[in-house]
Design an enzyme around this catalytic site. Sequence first.
Site, PDB file in Angstrom:
ATOM      1  N   HIS A 280       1.037  -1.234   0.037  1.00 40.47           N
ATOM      2  CA  HIS A 280       0.013  -0.311   0.532  1.00 40.47           C
ATOM      3  C   HIS A 280       0.927   1.594   0.148  1.00 40.47           C
ATOM      4  CE1 HIS A 280      -3.524   2.606   1.361  1.00 40.47           C
ATOM      5  NE2 HIS A 280      -2.862   3.412   1.848  1.00 40.47           N
ATOM      6  N   GLU A 281       1.818   1.299   1.007  1.00 42.87           N
ATOM      7  CA  GLU A 281       2.585   2.636   0.562  1.00 42.87           C
ATOM      8  C   GLU A 281       3.522   2.797   0.102  1.00 42.87           C
ATOM      9  OE1 GLU A 281       2.247   4.731   3.167  1.00 42.87           O
ATOM     10  OE2 GLU A 281       0.839   4.186   4.071  1.00 42.87           O
TER      11      GLU A 281
ATOM     12  N   HIS B 152       2.215   4.277  -3.188  1.00 42.99           N
ATOM     13  CA  HIS B 152       1.443   5.505  -2.733  1.00 42.99           C
ATOM     14  C   HIS B 152       3.117   6.469  -3.628  1.00 42.99           C
ATOM     15  CE1 HIS B 152      -1.470   6.574  -1.313  1.00 42.99           C
ATOM     16  NE2 HIS B 152      -1.006   5.641  -0.026  1.00 42.99           N
TER      17      HIS B 152
END
Length: 232
Positions: free
Chosen positions: A19-20, A23
Amino acid sequence: MIGEISAIALAAILAITLHEAAHGYAALALGDDTAWRLGRVSLNPLRHVDPVGTLLLPGLLLVTQLATIGRVEAMFGWAKPVPVDFGRLHNPRWGMVLVAAAGPGINFALAFGFGMAAHVATGGAGLLPGPAMDWLLRFIALSMLYNVILACFNLLPIPPLDGGRILVGILPLPAARAVAGLERYGLLIVIGLVFVLPYLVPGFDPLRTLLREVALPVLEAVFWLSGHGGAQ
């Protein structure tokens, strides 16, 4: 017990790390190399660990639930946010939307991917010893669950959650500024909604409502799309 803990930990670490990382990769592709220069565009989980949000709080919840009820019913935590300078994006407002959406987007994609992987795992039954196959299927199921929950939770329209930043990017400028102004209080708002208000207001449990009314239907859709008919 060790098998359950390892499956839970690995599923959660993969969901949060990717998820990170999403980004960071999205920001880099859209013109901002801030995260890249700081070494945060990485699939290495250690680059995204927050001591409290990734280790202490989830570990405490894990041990407490296993010790009291013998199973894990809820987990909560966060990773160290990937730094993004939205002003450096090629199109700052729509870039913000795309960078924010990349995190939940990869989680939904992972949930679907693990759903497809379950077919491969069950088709290879007999290639692994029974306990190893049980662990693998448990890990796949937890990965689907955690990725869906992480995506749905992060889409709540509260900055600095991804949903809040998406909202800031699509609202007219005056409203966007008002919502963006909440970011400094965002973590307190989230903690209040998840932990404080449910104890103060009987029957008020927004996290459980989110899980029941949003995450569970999404999980059922992922099961169906990946050829499993429906969540069991």
